[in-house]
Design a protein around this motif. Structure first.
Motif, PDB file in Angstrom:
ATOM      1  N   ASP A   1     -23.912  12.428  19.254  1.00 10.66           N
ATOM      2  CA  ASP A   1     -25.216  12.723  18.655  1.00 10.66           C
ATOM      3  C   ASP A   1     -26.008  13.652  19.572  1.00 10.66           C
ATOM      4  O   ASP A   1     -25.564  13.975  20.673  1.00 10.66           O
TER       5      ASP A   1
ATOM      6  N   ALA B   1     -27.117  18.482  14.096  1.00 10.59           N
ATOM      7  CA  ALA B   1     -28.547  18.578  13.820  1.00 10.59           C
ATOM      8  C   ALA B   1     -29.323  18.377  15.118  1.00 10.59           C
ATOM      9  O   ALA B   1     -29.189  17.349  15.772  1.00 10.59           O
TER      10      ALA B   1
ATOM     11  N   GLY C   1     -32.757  17.767  16.349  1.00 13.59           N
ATOM     12  CA  GLY C   1     -34.047  17.431  15.783  1.00 13.59           C
ATOM     13  C   GLY C   1     -35.101  17.094  16.817  1.00 13.59           C
ATOM     14  O   GLY C   1     -36.280  17.014  16.502  1.00 13.59           O
TER      15      GLY C   1
ATOM     16  N   SER D   1     -30.643  23.632  10.639  1.00 12.62           N
ATOM     17  CA  SER D   1     -31.765  23.080  11.371  1.00 12.62           C
ATOM     18  C   SER D   1     -33.025  23.792  10.853  1.00 12.62           C
ATOM     19  O   SER D   1     -32.935  24.761  10.113  1.00 12.62           O
TER      20      SER D   1
ATOM     21  N   SER E   1     -32.916  14.447   9.526  1.00  7.36           N
ATOM     22  CA  SER E   1     -32.223  15.681   9.179  1.00  7.36           C
ATOM     23  C   SER E   1     -33.123  16.583   8.339  1.00  7.36           C
ATOM     24  O   SER E   1     -33.582  16.214   7.260  1.00  7.36           O
TER      25      SER E   1
ATOM     26  N   THR F   1     -31.627  17.238   4.697  1.00  6.37           N
ATOM     27  CA  THR F   1     -31.820  16.244   3.648  1.00  6.37           C
ATOM     28  C   THR F   1     -33.284  16.251   3.187  1.00  6.37           C
ATOM     29  O   THR F   1     -33.561  16.087   1.996  1.00  6.37           O
TER      30      THR F   1
ATOM     31  N   ASP G   1     -25.165   9.197   5.583  1.00  2.00           N
ATOM     32  CA  ASP G   1     -24.251  10.302   5.275  1.00  2.00           C
ATOM     33  C   ASP G   1     -22.787   9.914   5.097  1.00  2.00           C
ATOM     34  O   ASP G   1     -21.970  10.784   4.796  1.00  2.00           O
TER      35      ASP G   1
END
Lengths: 360, 360
Positions: free
Chosen positions: B126, B150, B152, B172, B214, B217, B243
């Motif tokens: 991650d 991603a 974030g 992103s 995300s 999404t 997901d």
């Protein structure tokens, strides 16, 4: 569950744009920048970042503090040049559209990184394209190569061996100087598939083979035939695909045209097995009611409720560990590297609904 | 189709063991070896392998012939050290168990290799694990980083920006000095999903969201809500997963307990959509007869007969080309690299059976 309108709030959580502190456009922070800030020599910076480097604790502390402020990372290239060791491993894969190969790469990246080795990825469409890719690998002085791609030709094997660095192949039957192999016990798994299907009462079976030049599919076939013979069952009908879902679907659809359906299928991989199940259903047959199906690889889709597919798990984590073990001993001792070795990892049978012993 | 017994013959086609010519255990062929065989200086070998190197055609021919005999490949490390350009791109991915990310990596490896760039693979669980991985990337002096993961958090973005090399993010919302983004037009696709389902007569819809952090999404949700509002339809029921297939299955199974089923689902990705379809079927509902389903990503499984899933294709090939374009212009001009840019690629609606306009 949230009401729909609340979602607008959730959508704006966080900043869409993050602006870190502005930088002038120039190259990465160098050891000279760190030396200047710390008020020490460039050589002191270099020694502070070398394992076992001769530098006082106070000096090192000063250097590390300056490095942290600037975001400095030591350049590994000079060390690669001096040592001849890049700590990069070339990992060769074919198409990652097969989830099995994606999983192999995933596991490899994890085990290599855990011991401080990097993955230089080489994606090639097939073994024929390997030669051009090897030129690049050699230029970067990778310490070793792991290939998940089936290396079946003498030409590719010679090209790999000529690199004169340790090579580990996955599911190949290849051994040669500098080339070792880690493989699933394909033959024993093939036998186990035959016994399982015989136990479920199947007499008329089919073998859905993978590409003919794959040593893995040949060994699975051999085991399956051995197992059927041991149970005094007739040889299977044989159909062939190229390992994809659509091959499996088409091969089974074609077989069912004008033929009495076999009672069970053993498929060389799970992708083809999923295609086989969908073709059987399109023909009005149920799995496992009318036909039982066994695959190979235990890809994530085998556990999806729509397939619920019995499969053989190659235990990729154990295969990756075995490959790492072969690599590290070969890197530590060139005499070991010059002798190819083979490790065989047992495949684990994962029984699911597609071979359930339900009433027929 | 072959008779079973013929298979034994097929199994023994080819040699199980290939033995290339024996080698003594030592390091790769060096330019000194080549110079000795060709009867020229080491510098002549070096110049023969440098683009535009000053060497006569006759001399180069002699060197290349000797290199071919020995299997010599020039060492790129000294050139990396002198130029400060490794021609390696760090590619950061999360788990490759999502076929979409496997496809992104696949396409990237192809487009980068086509222009002579190598992929240094960084697999991290991650974005939190990114920091440690970046130290390694920086040490190898990668020319740029592409991340499909991603990103974030401000911390991860700052760490990336601090490398002061061009960074390209996938899907992103991040732009910052040194950081550019290529993204699917998630919002327009969400709108299109709403219009398609409205056209099919659905009034009561559900949105199966992906992870809240995300940006992709969130943009898909925003578009879907906009589209429903434009058609004067009520806001969707919202359920959330992480997901995966199993998240989608569980979220829909839980929703159906004691609730009247929605007439249509829009799912943030195809993995969850496949889980949703299986959960609907386990509940005795048919797709598209009772419920229609739309996914996102157009993974290979969306085209499997068992799912036949309508989806949005992100056109990964075009996204990879756009990323390469951002990278090459940033590498050519540091002033460009210091300004983050955004490229948006339209998503292509792929209609399949899960939204078929059949009679209900």
């Amino acid at each position: 569950m949230l009401a729909g309108q609340n979602l607008y709030t959730a959508c704006t959580i966080g900043n869409d744009t993050i602006m870190p502190r502005e930088r002038t456009p120039r190259s990465p922070i160098s050891s000279i920048d760190v030396a200047r800030l710390a008020g020490v020599s460039q050589s002191a910076v270099s020694r502070s970042f070398s394992p076992g480097g001769s530098v006082s604790p106070a000096m090192r502390e000063k250097v590390l503090a300056a490095a942290a402020v600037l975001g400095y990372r030591p350049n590994l290239i000079p060390r690669i040049m001096l040592s001849g060791r890049s700590r990069m491993i070339g990992v060769v894969v074919g198409g990652l559209d097969n989830p099995f190969y994606a999983a192999v790469l995933d596991h490899f990246a994890v085990v290599l990184r855990a011991v401080g080795l990097q993955v230089l990825l080489v994606q090639v469409p097939d073994a024929l394209a390997l030669d051009g890719a090897l030129d690049q690998l050699a230029g970067y002085r990778v310490d070793a190569v792991v290939t998940a791609l089936a290396v079946g030709t003498r030409q590719a094997a010679t090209a790999l061996s000529d690199l004169r660095i340790p090579i580990v192949c996955f599911n190949s039957r290849l051994t040669a100087p500098w080339i070792s192999t880690v493989r699933s016990d394909n033959r024993a798994a093939g036998q186990a598939a035959a016994h399982l299907l015989a136990d479920r009462g199947a007499r008329r079976t089919a073998w859905l083979a993978g590409p003919r030049d794959s040593a893995a599919t040949r060994a699975r076939a051999r085991g399956f035939l051995d197992g059927l013979a041991a149970r005094a069952l007739p040889a299977p009908v044989v159909i062939v695909g190229q390992d994809t879902y659509h091959d499996g679907y088409a091969a089974v659809r074609d077989l069912l045209r004008g033929h009495r359906p076999p009672e069970a299928f053993f498929c060389s991989n799970d992708m083809m097995a999923c295609g086989a199940i969908d073709a059987l259903r399109a023909h009005g047959l149920t799995v496992p009611g009318d036909v039982r199906v066994v695959g190979y690889d235990n890809i994530p889709q085998a556990a999806w409720h729509g397939y619920d597919l019995t499969s053989f798990d190659q235990q990729v984590d154990r295969m990756a560990e075995a490959a790492l073990d072969l690599l590290t001993s070969a890197l530590a001792d060139p005499a070991t590297a010059a002798k190819g070795r083979t490790r065989t990892v047992p495949a684990r049978l994962v029984e699911r609904g597609s071979t359930a012993p339900q009433a027929r």
